[in-house]
Design an enzyme around this catalytic site. Structure first.
Site, PDB file in Angstrom:
ATOM      1  N   GLU A   1       8.716 -14.732 -10.182  1.00 33.28           N
ATOM      2  CA  GLU A   1       8.145 -13.424  -9.833  1.00 33.28           C
ATOM      3  C   GLU A   1       7.528 -12.713 -11.034  1.00 33.28           C
ATOM      4  OE1 GLU A   1      10.480 -11.218  -6.236  1.00 33.28           O
ATOM      5  OE2 GLU A   1      11.654 -11.536  -8.026  1.00 33.28           O
TER       6      GLU A   1
ATOM      7  N   GLU B   1      18.121 -17.582  -6.580  1.00 32.91           N
ATOM      8  CA  GLU B   1      17.746 -16.235  -6.994  1.00 32.91           C
ATOM      9  C   GLU B   1      17.239 -16.225  -8.443  1.00 32.91           C
ATOM     10  OE1 GLU B   1      16.999 -13.579  -5.711  1.00 32.91           O
ATOM     11  OE2 GLU B   1      17.281 -12.037  -7.221  1.00 32.91           O
TER      12      GLU B   1
ATOM     13  N   ARG C   1       5.395  -0.021  -5.882  1.00 35.01           N
ATOM     14  CA  ARG C   1       5.397  -0.819  -4.652  1.00 35.01           C
ATOM     15  C   ARG C   1       4.465  -2.023  -4.754  1.00 35.01           C
ATOM     16  NH1 ARG C   1       7.288   2.287  -0.090  1.00 35.01           N
ATOM     17  NH2 ARG C   1       6.030   1.052   1.312  1.00 35.01           N
TER      18      ARG C   1
ATOM     19  N   ASN D   1      -2.348   2.503   5.684  1.00 31.78           N
ATOM     20  CA  ASN D   1      -1.450   1.371   5.391  1.00 31.78           C
ATOM     21  C   ASN D   1      -1.284   0.571   6.679  1.00 31.78           C
ATOM     22  OD1 ASN D   1      -1.044   2.418   2.883  1.00 31.78           O
ATOM     23  ND2 ASN D   1       1.101   2.964   3.201  1.00 31.78           N
ATOM     24  N   GLY D   2      -1.162  -0.731   6.568  1.00 29.18           N
ATOM     25  CA  GLY D   2      -0.953  -1.546   7.769  1.00 29.18           C
ATOM     26  C   GLY D   2      -2.189  -2.388   8.058  1.00 29.18           C
TER      27      GLY D   2
ATOM     28  N   CYS E   1       0.819  -1.214   0.000  1.00 28.88           N
ATOM     29  CA  CYS E   1       0.000   0.000   0.000  1.00 28.88           C
ATOM     30  C   CYS E   1       0.850   1.259   0.000  1.00 28.88           C
ATOM     31  CB  CYS E   1      -0.889   0.031   1.230  1.00 28.88           C
ATOM     32  SG  CYS E   1      -1.954  -1.384   1.386  1.00 28.88           S
TER      33      CYS E   1
ATOM     34  N   TRP F   1      -2.922  -2.686  -1.485  1.00 26.85           N
ATOM     35  CA  TRP F   1      -2.503  -4.074  -1.715  1.00 26.85           C
ATOM     36  C   TRP F   1      -3.325  -4.883  -0.718  1.00 26.85           C
ATOM     37  CZ3 TRP F   1       0.002  -8.084   0.975  1.00 26.85           C
ATOM     38  CH2 TRP F   1       0.608  -9.065   0.183  1.00 26.85           C
TER      39      TRP F   1
ATOM     40  N   HIS G   1      17.652 -36.410  -4.469  1.00 24.29           N
ATOM     41  CA  HIS G   1      16.869 -36.835  -3.303  1.00 24.29           C
ATOM     42  C   HIS G   1      15.385 -36.517  -3.478  1.00 24.29           C
ATOM     43  CE1 HIS G   1      20.549 -37.808  -1.244  1.00 24.29           C
ATOM     44  NE2 HIS G   1      21.018 -36.583  -1.445  1.00 24.29           N
TER      45      HIS G   1
ATOM     46  N   LYS H   1      13.535 -14.977  -9.544  1.00 26.61           N
ATOM     47  CA  LYS H   1      13.314 -13.937 -10.566  1.00 26.61           C
ATOM     48  C   LYS H   1      12.328 -14.430 -11.611  1.00 26.61           C
ATOM     49  CE  LYS H   1      14.330 -11.138  -9.096  1.00 26.61           C
ATOM     50  NZ  LYS H   1      14.953 -10.986  -7.838  1.00 26.61           N
TER      51      LYS H   1
ATOM     52  N   LYS I   1       6.644  -4.355  -3.665  1.00 22.82           N
ATOM     53  CA  LYS I   1       8.072  -4.038  -3.591  1.00 22.82           C
ATOM     54  C   LYS I   1       8.540  -4.014  -2.141  1.00 22.82           C
ATOM     55  CE  LYS I   1      11.995  -2.724  -5.391  1.00 22.82           C
ATOM     56  NZ  LYS I   1      12.765  -3.836  -5.975  1.00 22.82           N
TER      57      LYS I   1
HETATM   58  C1  G6P Z   1       9.272  -8.433  -1.313  1.00 23.27           C
HETATM   59  C2  G6P Z   1       9.769  -8.174  -2.717  1.00 23.27           C
HETATM   60  C3  G6P Z   1      11.023  -9.006  -2.959  1.00 23.27           C
HETATM   61  C4  G6P Z   1      12.060  -8.671  -1.905  1.00 23.27           C
HETATM   62  C5  G6P Z   1      11.522  -8.914  -0.500  1.00 23.27           C
HETATM   63  C6  G6P Z   1      12.473  -8.397   0.566  1.00 23.27           C
HETATM   64  O1  G6P Z   1       8.774  -9.721  -1.203  1.00 23.27           O
HETATM   65  O2  G6P Z   1       8.777  -8.498  -3.670  1.00 23.27           O
HETATM   66  O3  G6P Z   1      11.536  -8.693  -4.236  1.00 23.27           O
HETATM   67  O4  G6P Z   1      13.196  -9.437  -2.111  1.00 23.27           O
HETATM   68  O5  G6P Z   1      10.300  -8.206  -0.342  1.00 23.27           O
HETATM   69  O6  G6P Z   1      12.555  -7.010   0.445  1.00 23.27           O
HETATM   70  P1  G6P Z   1      13.669  -6.105   1.067  1.00 23.27           P
HETATM   71  O7  G6P Z   1      13.258  -4.701   0.701  1.00 23.27           O
HETATM   72  O8  G6P Z   1      13.640  -6.316   2.554  1.00 23.27           O
HETATM   73  O9  G6P Z   1      14.961  -6.464   0.470  1.00 23.27           O
END
Ligand code: G6P
Length: 616
Positions: free
Chosen positions: A496, A489, A27, A100-101, A2, A74, A512, A493, A611
């Site tokens: 996502e 990672e 975000r 927000n929250g 949010c 969100w 395994h 990616k 984000k």
């Molecule tokens: C969210 C984002 C991820 C990110 C994670 C941690 O889930 O979508 O891309 O890696 O938060 O975020 P930070 O800002 O703490 O690195």
């Protein structure tokens, strides 16, 4: 997650707030809305979907006003539809709030308000807060919206970044914070204000900001602003700060997406992460943010790294680097699990929190738990002035500039870079690394920008591979040693932004269980990079034997004589193993980007993702 924006001043507030909402779009959100006071009544426009939906029903020029608040939602409580979108109003349409929250005790408050005859038109906890504030206002003898807000917040459990406007006191915005970021921008002549959950919404108008802390309120009006605590104690002075990035950094600069721009910025962001921090001639590392921490860094005996998502993957690389260069034991924890596990910490522990945004609620709560146990915690953070940057005892900034694409790229490589610098620094402090080895590592780090450029110049080949990969519903990523977190990672990616199912794992673990999935339809991306070379080639054979398709990420020349004609190979420049993690991940970022682009996904704002995740 949010986003909140509010404006009061001489400009057209509707325009400023809508522009601010566009800035915080990155975000992640699923509905938007705006409220302002016009003809002495509160006007609210809100729509599910993208900001363009909202712009189809509200135009700045038709709605000139000096006070407005807006929101990108969100969804947490209630599906993303028009009525659950913010702003929310009370039963008399006297006030509008954006929040927000999460209000954790909203059910109890709602039941109490229903018994008193109040109604609700949404499923949200935020509407309950709006009606609750208004109910307190209704009962007040000395009517005061700021005090009604304060009294309501005294009774709620949970988190809030909150803005309230009222048609009865139309020239003010009441703002409050607990656990959800809120920043006050101070504009022209100190009587124009923009308040937001994110600096990106402010920088168009001013760089002068005040960070609102937890349990603080600020009331802004055309006459100025004042701060107090939620316990009603006036805050007389508060430091102002300057936003450090430039407006141009929030533009795409000719790239189709922010994510692609950020991938291509990495030669520069890597340099920014190292600038002024390496002394090649002496083989020394200088981390200014840790200069007062030398005793703790020297005397601690164990490191625990807490993080989430992509940052958790950089933490895994950090574990490898610190263990190998400084010979210190390291544990990597998901911040959310660590926070509630009641893990015993020792006096000689040091905790490192890694976060791009500096606002991730899980990481923040882990930090608070660590501090409660009296153990020092340092931050590795990108966003200057963010909550994690301020709440940790010391830290190192990434200086990667704003990262707008939801899928983290340049922040990840900068995190790894800073962790490498820290590992060298710790290795030297603990006498586990010679200055000669440090000099060699620094020399290799200095080669990185050119080497990254070389990988980026291979983008057309990677794009072709991506187009082939895009038709596979599942993709496995394998690696050993440092290749394992890179594989993780890479898989993150891909899922996502392309929504293809992908999993990363240690290559040896494949046999395994996951090996059962391998057949001719399963592409397997193997991050080789010279790590445990013979073993990883055995794993490659195990996949081939079962018909799996191999895509290999390897050092230049390393695979010669070992690849089959069906294998696909993406080569990266050779470096020492400690530095090569940064090189290995870049083709995987490009691969994910081009798969998602081929599939027509919304790359910068993938579905359901945020984000900065500011709820636990
Ligand atoms: C969210 C984002 C991820 C990110 C994670 C941690 O889930 O979508 O891309 O890696 O938060 O975020 P930070 O800002 O703490 O690195």
């Amino acid at each position: 997650m949010c986003g909140i924006v509010g404006y009061i001043g001489k400009k057209n507030a509707t325009e400023v707030v809508l522009n601010g909402l566009q800035r915080v779009e990155y975000r992640g959100y699923d509905s938007t809305g705006i409220a302002f006071i016009k003809n002495k009544s509160i006007q609210i426009y809100k729509k599910s979907g993208r900001l363009t939906q909202l712009l189809s029903v509200v135009q700045p020029d038709d709605n000139i006003t000096n006070v407005a608040i807006g929101h990108t939602r969100w969804a947490t409580h209630g599906i993303p539809n028009d009525s659950n979108a913010h702003p929310h109003s009370d039963n008399h349409n006297n006030i509008a709030v954006v929040h927000n929250g999460i209000i954790e005790n909203y059910r109890n408050i709602k039941t109490m308000l229903l018994q008193k005859g109040y109604n609700f038109s949404s499923d949200t906890d935020s509407e309950v807060l709006a009606v609750f504030i208004s109910s307190i206002y209704d009962e007040q003898i000395n009517k005061d919206i700021t005090e009604a807000t304060r009294l309501a917040l005294a009774k709620v459990q949970g988190t809030f970044g909150l803005l309230v406007i009222s048609k009865i006191e139309p020239n003010k915005i009441v703002c409050a914070r607990r656990g959800s970021p809120l920043i006050l921008g101070i504009g022209e002549d100190d009587n124009e204000f923009i308040v937001a959950s994110d600096q990106t919404a402010i920088v168009d108008y001013t760089k002068k900001v005040i960070f609102i802390e937890d349990d603080e309120m600020v009331v802004i009006s055309n006459d100025g602003y004042y701060l107090k605590t939620l316990d009603n104690i006036a805050i007389k002075t508060k430091e102002t700060s300057l936003i450090e990035f430039e407006l141009g950094q929030l533009e795409k600069g000719g790239f189709e997406h922010f994510m692609l721009k950020e991938i291509f910025e990495q030669p520069e962001t890597i340099m920014n992460a190292t600038r002024g921090r390496m002394i090649q001639e002496l083989g020394e590392i200088k981390l200014g943010g840790l200069s007062d921490f030398t005793d703790i860094l020297t005397n601690m005996k164990r490191i625990i790294i807490v993080a989430c998502g992509t940052s958790w993957h950089s933490a895994l690389i950090g574990e490898y680097l610190i263990e190998s260069l400084a010979r210190l034991p390291v544990e990597v924890e998901y911040a959310s699990e660590f926070r509630y596990r009641n893990a015993p910490l020792l006096d000689t522990d040091l905790v490192i929190a890694i976060s791009q945004s500096g606002e991730t609620a899980d990481t923040l709560e882990a930090i608070r738990e660590v501090k409660r146990q009296g153990v020092p915690v340092i931050g590795i953070v990108n966003v200057v002035g963010s909550t994690i940057a301020r709440e940790t005892n010391a830290g190192v900034y990434l200086h990667a500039g704003p990262e707008i694409g939801v899928a983290s790229t340049k922040a990840f490589t900068s995190q790894v870079m800073v962790l490498l610098l820290l590992s060298i620094h710790l290795g030297l402090l603990h006498n586990k690394l010679s200055s000669n080895k440090a000099k060699k590592l620094i020399a290799e780090i200095n080669k990185l920008p050119l080497q990254i450029n070389k990988i980026l110049s291979n983008k057309d080949k990677i794009k072709d591979i991506a187009i082939q990969l895009a038709s596979s519903p599942n993709v496995l990523y394998l690696g050993r040693g440092l290749g394992y977190p890179i594989a993780m990672e890479g898989a993150l990616k891909l899922k996502e932004i392309s929504y293809l199912h992908s999993e990363g794992m240690p290559a040896a673990e494949m046999k395994h269980g996951p090996i059962a999935l391998i057949d001719k339809n399963m592409p397997v991306i193997v991050v080789a990079m010279g790590e445990q070379d013979n073993k990883i080639w055995s794993n490659v054979e195990e996949i081939r034997t079962r018909g799996g398709r191999i895509i290999l990420i390897d050092n230049e020349g390393n695979s010669a004589g070992r690849v089959n004609k069906e294998d696909i190979i993406i080569e990266v420049p050779r470096s020492v193993i400690e530095v090569s993690a940064i090189l290995g991940v870049i083709p995987l970022q490009l691969l994910s980007y081009y798969v998602a682009n081929h599939l027509g996904r919304e790359i910068d704002n993938p579905r359901n993702l945020a984000k900065a995740v500011t709820v636990e």
